[in-house]
Write an enzyme that holds these catalytic residues in place. Sequence first.
Site: not given
Ligand code: F6P
Length: 550
Positions: A211, A217, A273-274, A359, A390, A514
């Site tokens: 987003k 990452e 995002g979620r 979240e 199990h 972060k």
């Molecule tokens: O974990 C924090 C967060 O902002 C989530 O809400 C989001 O889904 C994820 O990181 C990834 O963010 P982006 O889509 O901006 O890379």
Amino acid sequence: MNAEGRSRLDQMPEWTALSKHREQLGEVGLRELFERDPARAERYTLQIGDLHLDYSKHLVTDETLRLLGDLASATGVSELRNAMFRGDKINITEQRSVLHTALRAPGSAVVKSDGENVVPGVQSVLTKMGTFSDRVRSGDWKGHTGRRIKTVVNIGIGGSDLGPAMAYEALRAYSHRDMQFRFVSNVDGADLHEAVRDLDPAETLFIIASKTFTTIETITNATSARDWLLTGLRAGSEAVAKHFVALSTNAEKVAEFGINTDNMFEFWDWVGGRYSYDSAIGLSLMIAIGKEQFREMLAGFHLVDEHFRTAPPQENAPLLLGLLGIWYGNFFGAQSHAVLPYSHYLSKFTAYLQQLDMESNGKSVDRDGNRVGWQTGPVVWGTPGTNGQHAYYQLLHQGTKMIPADFIGFAQPVPDLLPGLVAQHDLLMANFFAQSQALAFGKTPDEVRAEGVAEELVPHKTFQGNHPTTTILAKELSPSVLGQLIALYEHKVFVQGAVWNIDSFDQWGVELGKVLAKRVEPALTEGAEVPGLDASTAALVAKYRELHGR
Ligand code: F6P
């Protein structure tokens, strides 16, 4: 009382009434509740689209449900719901509309954010995604060397990974079986390594899903993927255009990374995002299942959106599920909630719900910034049911904790299951029905004795029962049913956040880690001094460097 004229939740008469009711209910058992009311199973069942929802195995009476309904009214759940659907900026800390429902609204709908109808934009991105998906699926979209794409690798994290990864797994039976789909999220290089080590770069398409397009990452993995691709193809950056597309709200950052914005599929800041896998973030899924079935999934979402928006409170499934969670979390001290799908295809479903729920509602200040004096979101956990049986079901049946659970199952196996395996479905589902039955009604000491069990073993073989569960049963796990299920949980989470008076749509709690990681990284790589680093972390960093051989 706050600015909106709302009293503190735990000072509302409706809250007090529920506390009293909880005391009066005492240790009432499910056996007794069913004996008292033979029509209970029938009365405590709802049908929402294709979802048959049985909530009769809950520790509730008509009075409980009435009082929970009163709490929902007093806390303005339906007003906040209407504000969300209307496009009001109910994400107050980020001043954003919350309009994931517009992602699945019909093309003729009008939904405004900042005075602008967002639906035409949604439809135009869906059309662009559809055209692109068709081209990749048919082999018309060629890689840099002219070969067709055989593997799609989605690189993203959190909402930019969990949704498409979960939904692809769920709908594998509906997917293009000659293509492969992989999902890379972890900044641990092992994730990307395992995803690409057996791939041919000439036949690989990377979808960079972010987003913000600033998530460390994702950008790190995307950069490594680009290096892998260009090295493998022995090509320059001109090869990127045929092998990289971006899903983002941030065109500037996408261009900065080197992806042509023609190859970008847009979404908007009013999609959390979620809550985003039904936006452009679902591109990998759309390539897997095709645009028609993706649209069927959106229609499933929309069906439940409309149910949530219009169904009367006593028949409103997300409202009911949200309130049941509040009943256990706030009046029984339940700390967690298990989600137990009886479908191998839903193996990533609970992980997806963890982000959706935890979240959203893992918050400890209310919408006015005051510390809450009540429990908020539960720990959500679980794995596909039979495997759990199990492993941890022992604790569910005989442990000391109250853990409400959702059982999700399907009457039919997936359409393309090998004919020889179809008979196993009844065995799977026999377990599904048996487990919630055992959890609810248990086994009394007398029933154990009647089996001739030695007296000293009777306590060990007794099952208390009274573990509350919801059963959700549908005919099959189709794209539409998946959409219906996800929307059901999205709105359940919404209801709980509304009652608890928290902002379910921000996620400030992920920020501190972060920032600290950025600060610590130079200490690991260069041995740099980190000002103000605590003694424990400083010693661990020193040990890491020693073990790493620096
Ligand atoms: O974990 C924090 C967060 O902002 C989530 O809400 C989001 O889904 C994820 O990181 C990834 O963010 P982006 O889509 O901006 O890379």
